[in-house]
Design a protein around this motif. Structure first.
Motif, PDB file in Angstrom:
ATOM      1  N   LYS A 134       0.828  -1.200   0.000  1.00  0.00           N
ATOM      2  CA  LYS A 134       0.000   0.000   0.000  1.00  0.00           C
ATOM      3  C   LYS A 134       0.871   1.261   0.000  1.00  0.00           C
ATOM      4  CE  LYS A 134      -3.501   2.587   0.726  1.00  0.00           C
ATOM      5  NZ  LYS A 134      -4.704   3.025   1.333  1.00  0.00           N
ATOM      6  N   GLY A 135       1.900   1.234   0.835  1.00  0.00           N
ATOM      7  CA  GLY A 135       2.789   2.389   0.917  1.00  0.00           C
ATOM      8  C   GLY A 135       3.520   2.633  -0.390  1.00  0.00           C
ATOM      9  N   GLY A 138       0.616   3.029  -3.245  1.00  0.00           N
ATOM     10  CA  GLY A 138      -0.507   3.930  -3.013  1.00  0.00           C
ATOM     11  C   GLY A 138      -1.841   3.282  -3.350  1.00  0.00           C
ATOM     12  N   HIS A 676     -11.183   2.294   1.322  1.00  0.00           N
ATOM     13  CA  HIS A 676     -10.638   3.599   0.944  1.00  0.00           C
ATOM     14  C   HIS A 676     -11.275   4.121  -0.333  1.00  0.00           C
ATOM     15  CE1 HIS A 676      -7.740   3.508   4.103  1.00  0.00           C
ATOM     16  NE2 HIS A 676      -7.326   2.320   3.715  1.00  0.00           N
ATOM     17  N   VAL A 686     -11.399  11.964   7.393  1.00  0.00           N
ATOM     18  CA  VAL A 686     -10.815  11.638   8.692  1.00  0.00           C
ATOM     19  C   VAL A 686     -11.769  10.846   9.576  1.00  0.00           C
ATOM     20  CG1 VAL A 686      -9.331  13.625   8.662  1.00  0.00           C
ATOM     21  CG2 VAL A 686     -11.563  13.801   9.735  1.00  0.00           C
ATOM     22  N   ASN A 687     -12.958  10.564   9.079  1.00  0.00           N
ATOM     23  CA  ASN A 687     -13.938   9.987   9.981  1.00  0.00           C
ATOM     24  C   ASN A 687     -14.107   8.487   9.832  1.00  0.00           C
ATOM     25  OD1 ASN A 687     -14.501  12.471  11.154  1.00  0.00           O
ATOM     26  ND2 ASN A 687     -15.724  13.016   9.372  1.00  0.00           N
ATOM     27  N   TYR A 688     -13.043   7.805   9.516  1.00  0.00           N
ATOM     28  CA  TYR A 688     -13.151   6.361   9.456  1.00  0.00           C
ATOM     29  C   TYR A 688     -11.797   5.719   9.707  1.00  0.00           C
ATOM     30  CZ  TYR A 688     -10.813   6.362   4.951  1.00  0.00           C
ATOM     31  OH  TYR A 688      -9.877   6.505   3.958  1.00  0.00           O
ATOM     32  N   THR A 689     -11.816   4.451  10.036  1.00  0.00           N
ATOM     33  CA  THR A 689     -10.580   3.695  10.197  1.00  0.00           C
ATOM     34  C   THR A 689     -10.790   2.337   9.551  1.00  0.00           C
ATOM     35  OG1 THR A 689     -10.059   4.711  12.300  1.00  0.00           O
ATOM     36  CG2 THR A 689      -8.998   2.636  11.836  1.00  0.00           C
ATOM     37  N   VAL A 690      -9.788   1.880   8.832  1.00  0.00           N
ATOM     38  CA  VAL A 690      -9.838   0.532   8.298  1.00  0.00           C
ATOM     39  C   VAL A 690      -8.948  -0.348   9.162  1.00  0.00           C
ATOM     40  CG1 VAL A 690      -9.387  -0.926   6.312  1.00  0.00           C
ATOM     41  CG2 VAL A 690     -10.147   1.426   5.983  1.00  0.00           C
ATOM     42  N   SER A 692      -7.062  -3.646   9.379  1.00  0.00           N
ATOM     43  CA  SER A 692      -6.680  -4.548   8.297  1.00  0.00           C
ATOM     44  C   SER A 692      -6.876  -6.011   8.668  1.00  0.00           C
ATOM     45  CB  SER A 692      -5.233  -4.288   7.896  1.00  0.00           C
ATOM     46  OG  SER A 692      -4.422  -4.317   9.032  1.00  0.00           O
TER      47      SER A 692
ATOM     48  N   PRO B 153      -7.281  19.657  10.416  1.00  0.00           N
ATOM     49  CA  PRO B 153      -8.540  18.936  10.204  1.00  0.00           C
ATOM     50  C   PRO B 153      -8.356  17.427  10.244  1.00  0.00           C
ATOM     51  CG  PRO B 153      -7.779  19.925   8.155  1.00  0.00           C
ATOM     52  CD  PRO B 153      -6.783  20.276   9.192  1.00  0.00           C
ATOM     53  N   GLY B 154      -7.109  16.959  10.306  1.00  0.00           N
ATOM     54  CA  GLY B 154      -6.868  15.520  10.365  1.00  0.00           C
ATOM     55  C   GLY B 154      -7.145  14.927  11.723  1.00  0.00           C
ATOM     56  N   GLN B 156      -9.013  13.373  14.643  1.00  0.00           N
ATOM     57  CA  GLN B 156     -10.247  12.626  14.586  1.00  0.00           C
ATOM     58  C   GLN B 156     -11.147  12.864  15.789  1.00  0.00           C
ATOM     59  OE1 GLN B 156      -9.141   8.555  13.681  1.00  0.00           O
ATOM     60  NE2 GLN B 156      -9.181   9.110  11.541  1.00  0.00           N
ATOM     61  N   MET B 207       5.317   7.578   0.501  1.00  0.00           N
ATOM     62  CA  MET B 207       4.945   6.202   0.842  1.00  0.00           C
ATOM     63  C   MET B 207       4.315   6.137   2.231  1.00  0.00           C
ATOM     64  SD  MET B 207       7.995   3.780  -0.536  1.00  0.00           S
ATOM     65  CE  MET B 207       8.434   3.716  -2.275  1.00  0.00           C
ATOM     66  N   THR B 208       4.908   6.821   3.185  1.00  0.00           N
ATOM     67  CA  THR B 208       4.323   6.768   4.526  1.00  0.00           C
ATOM     68  C   THR B 208       2.955   7.447   4.523  1.00  0.00           C
ATOM     69  OG1 THR B 208       5.316   8.831   5.276  1.00  0.00           O
ATOM     70  CG2 THR B 208       6.583   6.842   5.651  1.00  0.00           C
ATOM     71  N   ASN B 210       0.864   7.355   2.178  1.00  0.00           N
ATOM     72  CA  ASN B 210      -0.086   6.388   1.628  1.00  0.00           C
ATOM     73  C   ASN B 210      -0.680   5.494   2.715  1.00  0.00           C
ATOM     74  OD1 ASN B 210       0.204   7.210  -1.004  1.00  0.00           O
ATOM     75  ND2 ASN B 210       1.774   5.684  -1.499  1.00  0.00           N
ATOM     76  N   LEU B 211       0.018   5.388   3.836  1.00  0.00           N
ATOM     77  CA  LEU B 211      -0.457   4.497   4.900  1.00  0.00           C
ATOM     78  C   LEU B 211      -1.406   5.190   5.862  1.00  0.00           C
ATOM     79  CD1 LEU B 211       2.560   2.299   5.945  1.00  0.00           C
ATOM     80  CD2 LEU B 211       0.604   1.766   4.522  1.00  0.00           C
ATOM     81  N   GLY B 213      -4.447   6.270   7.632  1.00  0.00           N
ATOM     82  CA  GLY B 213      -5.769   5.658   7.636  1.00  0.00           C
ATOM     83  C   GLY B 213      -5.719   4.139   7.585  1.00  0.00           C
ATOM     84  N   MET B 263      10.145  -0.198   3.472  1.00  0.00           N
ATOM     85  CA  MET B 263      10.024   0.810   2.417  1.00  0.00           C
ATOM     86  C   MET B 263      11.332   1.583   2.300  1.00  0.00           C
ATOM     87  SD  MET B 263       6.451   2.587   3.258  1.00  0.00           S
ATOM     88  CE  MET B 263       5.060   1.681   3.738  1.00  0.00           C
TER      89      MET B 263
END
Ligand SMILES: Nc1ncnc2c1ncn2[C@@H]1O[C@H](COP(=O)(O)OP(=O)(O)OP(=O)(O)O)[C@@H](O)[C@H]1O
Ligand SMILES: [Mg+2]
Lengths: 710, 268
Positions: A134-135, A138, A676, A686-690, A692, B153-154, B156, B207-208, B210-211, B213, B263
């Motif tokens: 993912k990193g 993307g 996502h 910002v209002n959710y979390t996945v 894994s 705004p990030g 939570q 890359m970081t 992208n992570l 969330g 990474m």
């Protein structure tokens, strides 16, 4: 230092221990000679065990002594012990013949042991690799285990374990290298699709050769070089690691005179057609195809062709119907231009801006249009296949085809009977028409069928130390000390207040008594509703994890004193939306509630909008300064009667917007790795979390709640 | 406790600031028109640096207050102190900035208590005045005065949302981590690191991010990339530098740690 035993001394002892199975043709002296070569410590070990084993069976003892030297050559003492114990176990259970065979096969045993020791199983690395991929990319690519490593560009398949190297570290690196290499195949277009046929170029190219196996091997090795050279620019560290993993990693195709031929695949703008051209050159030459590198995996042309086909068809249909919808929504609701959609003039272009970011531009009848997120994703995927959006994709789907799944539902809901008890009606948002369908959904509140509250106790036991941690961290939250100034009593003097009253004190006036600082907790004044997905897809692990989450959560909330309610939801079609009471605001966390938590069971579908509207209404009735609605779910909104895809997402989004306007904070915790793609649109970025890993859910839910409310 | 001379707050040397878009012009026109400004953006993306730059450009003193949940209205407005047996009024940073007509920057406004936040309301609308309750004064802000607040705004937390009645007084400038090219030149300028390392660090940062969330609350900020770059210039091996200044800073979770370390090792 103690000296080794000499052969004669050993022979004497062995005669004693093994006497029963010795004969003139099978004497102890040969054995003794072997043992005399061992270290003193090993000799003692061998004789000790020979004694122990001979008490069970002399033949076993004989075989042991005969092979113990090999044992020591291949293993350390601990492992030799394991070998003995395992063989004796076989002897006990299966008898002499298999038992002594186990002793004789010491080499096999040692080999197996060392493999097992260093092998790295898929389950141990998949969590890390998911994040890594993912990193790096993307994107949310699915990673699955399979017998071989390969990719169909939608999923990366990796072997169930890697034991190539005698080191866990290297085997892990091999996972990483393989995963990234397969990722590179997707990213750099190894399986790019021919827009004329819908088949990847490489599949068609290989099929033309008389010996497709040889052709594929040459292609793989050329393409390997091409990908490495592209990766070198972006991930030089990894390419170096790959070189260390595989001796054949660098261009072993480098034979005299080839270097010029291979030049095109070294360019930064190379593509798979270059590799296919080179394949054609090389096929007819008499060259040795190098072995593939250990991280290369395999290319399964048949499966790739199949998966691509399906995806291409699916995406084409989706893109064209999205386009039709877009065209209709732009034309406005009043204009009646049905049937003319085919005539909309569509163009599409991808622009690179100064920063190198690409931007998609869609023009409908000369009007630039921003692609909805969902459609942009389809477009991206299509571009990944074809390198562009082919012309025939730019024709909107005709005759309102896209509405076929909703057509059946068009007739207005029948006249409502008297409101039966426990029955509620809610509107639903139709994003295509941009209006609400009145009283579209019927919702009932039901009681969950309680199960055994012991289940809850068992969960508390299972997580006992976690529960302790949770209580502790939530207590800390509750006791989050705030300084309350200007109190009439308190632990400390409020200097500010004193200073302000100084003139009064000085002049002998009446002095305020609010001169103290008190550290006390501020009332949190927070009410929260949890809505838990009980759709059919939660069956199994997810349902268990939800149950465990609720138990831990309730512990946390009890500690905290926040007001909370828990509801499960499911249903099937708009006529049967169901809300299951697990704990209402009025109820306390008692044995009834526990039994209901124990009893949560997967049901049918997920129609979220109506549930959110209903719970919103419940939340507003509670008197609290902050109101939170937390959804725990495993996927997108989805119901039987067309409530899916964009329709479901848009209605849910609308319901959430209504909730926000009512002053409620919605939040979503999901285990859907695709989340996502749609959750940011529904809940905001910002209002959710996945989460894994399902197994992580119980811990995560409390954790998230804590973060969310501090 | 409070510095007396507003000169202490003035910025004499031009701060390095690489604009992300038209924020400089927007800020200038907000200032000219007496509109307060809200800076939105994640941590470490250049908001403070931007304010320093604007203060320098406008040649105004910059008073910065880092808000926290114990910050009271008097911490901002002022309080009495006892000097030589007499009580004496001392301006808080906000009152000081109003009096001298400077820029007051309230960093992380959501951290402050809700009752504290309201004292800025009259300053942030067309009254442009600060009532000082304890002295009965009403301070009118001169034209040069500007109020800027920042907000991430990030976050939570539902308890840390900026109220509509507060946010709707401000012109909002959105900040984010700079585009790759720009971030690269920031690293090269701030840490004097070479182009190649700068570009690799920027890709690591992306890359970081992208992570975010899916495991991480926040990706690496420009600030963290600057830190890593500085360590590398100082002679620390790149992987060690990244690990200490970025990876370990972002997370404690073993799975995240390994993924992010891998990474980095793929990049360098
Ligand atoms: N646009 C930029 N121009 C110059 N430097 C920048 C820029 N963006 C970030 N930086 C660098 O990043 C560092 C961190 O930026 P800054 O302190 O301004 O962040 P911030 O947004 O105020 O963060 P926080 O919200 O945590 O206070 C700066 O010291 C500077 O080195
Ligand atoms: Mg700052």
């Amino acid at each position: 230092m103690r000296r080794q035993l000499r052969a004669v001394q050993i022979e004497e002892k062995l005669d004693e221990l093994l006497g029963a199975v010795l004969s003139p043709s099978r004497t102890a002296s040969g054995l003794a000679r072997k043992l005399s070569g061992l270290e003193k410590e090993q000799q003692e070990f061998a004789l000790h065990w020979a004694g122990v084993i001979s008490r069970s069976n002399s033949e076993m003892a004989y075989q042991f002594v005969d092979h113990v030297c090999d044992g020591f050559r291949l293993m350390d003492m601990d492992d030799v012990t394991k070998w003995i114990i395992e063989a004796m176990d076989v002897y006990d259970r299966q008898g002499l013949y298999p038992g002594s065979a186990s002793l004789r096969e010491v080499e096999t045993y040692a080999a197996k042991l060392s493999q097992k020791r260093h092998s790295v199983p898929f389950e141990d690395v998949v969590g890390i690799l998911n994040k890594y991929v993912k990193g790096v990319s993307g994107r949310d690519l699915d990673i699955q285990s399979d017998a071989q490593a390969w990719t169909d560009t939608e999923t990366i398949y990796l072997p169930t374990s890697f034991k190539w190297f005698d080191s866990e570290q290297l085997n892990f690196q091999l996972y990483k290298a393989t995963g990234t290499f397969l990722l590179a195949q997707t990213r750099y277009g190894t399986f790019r699709v021919d827009p004329n046929t819908g088949v990847p170029f490489v599949c068609a190219a290989i099929a033309q050769y008389r010996d497709p196996t040889r052709a594929l091997r040459i292609f793989e090795s050329v393409e390997h070089m091409r990908l490495l050279s592209l990766m070198q620019a972006e991930l030089p560290g990894l390419v170096r690691q790959m070189g260390e993993l595989s001796a054949s990693a660098d261009s072993s195709l480098e034979i005299d005179g080839l270097s010029e031929l291979l030049e095109p695949i070294r360019r930064p703008d190379s593509d798979v057609m270059d590799s296919i051209r080179i394949l054609n050159e090389l096929y007819h030459r008499n060259i040795n195809v190098p072995e593939s590198a250990c991280y290369q995996g395999i290319v399964d042309l048949e499966k790739i062709r199949h998966v691509t086909r399906k995806r291409v068809d699916r995406e084409k249909e989706k893109f064209r119907s999205d386009l039709a919808m877009l065209a209709e929504s732009l034309a406005g609701p009043d204009e009646n231009n049905e049937g003319e959609q085919g005539k909309v003039n569509v163009t599409f272009a991808v622009d690179e801006d100064d920063a190198g970011e690409s931007e998609m531009m869609l023009m409908l009848d000369g009007q630039p249009v921003v692609l909805p997120e969902d459609m942009a994703q389809t477009a991206n995927s299509i571009i990944q296949d074809f390198g562009e959006i082919p012309q025939e994709y730019l024709v909107p789907a005709g005759d309102g085809q896209y509405r076929k799944d909703l057509q059946a539902d068009e007739e207005p809901p029948e006249e409502k009977k008297n409101k039966t008890e426990g029955m509620f009606y809610y509107d639903e948002w139709d994003f295509r028409r941009r209006h609400y369908r009145k009283n579209w959904c019927e919702l009932r509140e039901l009681d969950i069928h309680p199960s055994n509250e012991q289940v809850v106790e068992a969960i508390l036991n299972k997580y006992s130390h976690l529960v302790r941690d949770i209580r502790k961290s939530f207590e800390a939250l509750r006791g989050d000390n705030k300084m309350l100034r200007r109190q009439t009593n308190g632990d400390d003097i409020d200097i500010d207040a004193i200073v302000e009253s100084y003139p009064d004190i000085h002049e002998g006036n009446e002095v305020t008594d609010r001169l103290f600082i008190k550290s006390g907790r501020l009332e949190r004044n927070l009410a929260v509703v949890f809505m838990v997905d009980l759709s059919g897809s939660t069956k199994g692990w997810i349902n268990d994890a939800e149950r465990e989450s609720l138990v831990l959560l309730s512990e946390a909330l009890q500690t905290l004193g926040d007001r909370y309610a828990i509801y499960g939801f499911s249903g099937m079609t708009r006529k049967r939306c169901e809300l299951y009471r697990i704990k209402t605001f009025e109820e306390s966390y008692d044995s009834t509630v526990k039994a209901r938590i124990a009893g949560i069971k997967p049901q049918d579908y997920t129609r979220m909008g109506v549930i959110i509207r209903h719970l919103t209404r419940k939340l507003i009735e509670v008197d609290a300064r902050t109101r939170v609605l937390i959804t725990i779910s495993d996927g997108k909104p989805d119901d039987y009667d067309g409530y899916r895809g964009e329709y479901g997402i848009e209605d849910t989004r609308q319901a959430l917007m209504e909730a926000k306007h009512a002053g409620i904070h919605p939040y979503c915790i999901t285990i859907d790795s695709q989340a996502h793609d749609y959750l940011p649109h529904m809940y905001g970025h910002v209002n959710y979390t996945v989460v894994s890993d399902v197994r992580g859910l119980p811990l995560k839910v409390s954790d998230i709640y804590r973060k969310l409310t501090t | 406790m409070y510095r007396r001379e507003s000169e202490d707050y003035s910025i004499r040397v031009e701060p390095y600031y690489a604009p992300q878009g038209s924020e400089i012009e927007l800020f200038l026109s907000a200032h000219r028109n007496g509109i307060p400004v809200l800076l939105k953006g994640p941590t470490g993306c250049g908001k403070t640096r931007f304010m320093e730059y604007m203060a320098w450009k406008l040649n105004l003193p910059l008073v910065t207050v880092a808000c926290h949940d114990d910050l009271t209205a008097s911490d901002l407005v002022g309080r009495y102190l006892i000097v030589g047996g007499e009580t004496q009024w001392v301006d808080g940073p906000l009152a000081r900035a109003v009096r001298v007509g400077g820029i007051c920057y309230l960093d992380e406004i959501v951290e402050a208590r809700k009752d504290t936040t309201v004292v800025i309301h009259p300053l942030a609308d067309n009254r442009r005045a600060l009532p000082v309750e304890k002295t009965g004064e009403l301070l009118h802000a001169p034209d040069s005065f500007n109020l800027t607040i920042s907000y991430n705004p990030g976050y939570q937390s539902v308890l840390k949302d900026l109220k509509q009645s507060t946010r709707q007084r401000f012109l909002s400038l959105e900040f984010d981590y700079p585009e790759n090219e720009l971030e690269q030149s920031i690293l090269m300028h701030e840490a004097k690191v070479d182009r190649e390392i700068a570009s690799t660090l920027v890709r690591f940062g992306v890359m970081t991010r992208n992570l975010k969330g899916s495991g991480l609350e926040e990706g690496a900020s420009t600030r963290l990339l600057v830190h890593a770059a500085k360590l590398i210039v100082f002679g620390i091996a790149p992987l060690d530098a990244c690990n200490a200044s970025i990876t370990q800073t972002l997370t404690d979770d073993p799975e995240n740690l390994t993924a992010i370390r891998e990474m980095a090792s793929s990049l360098f």
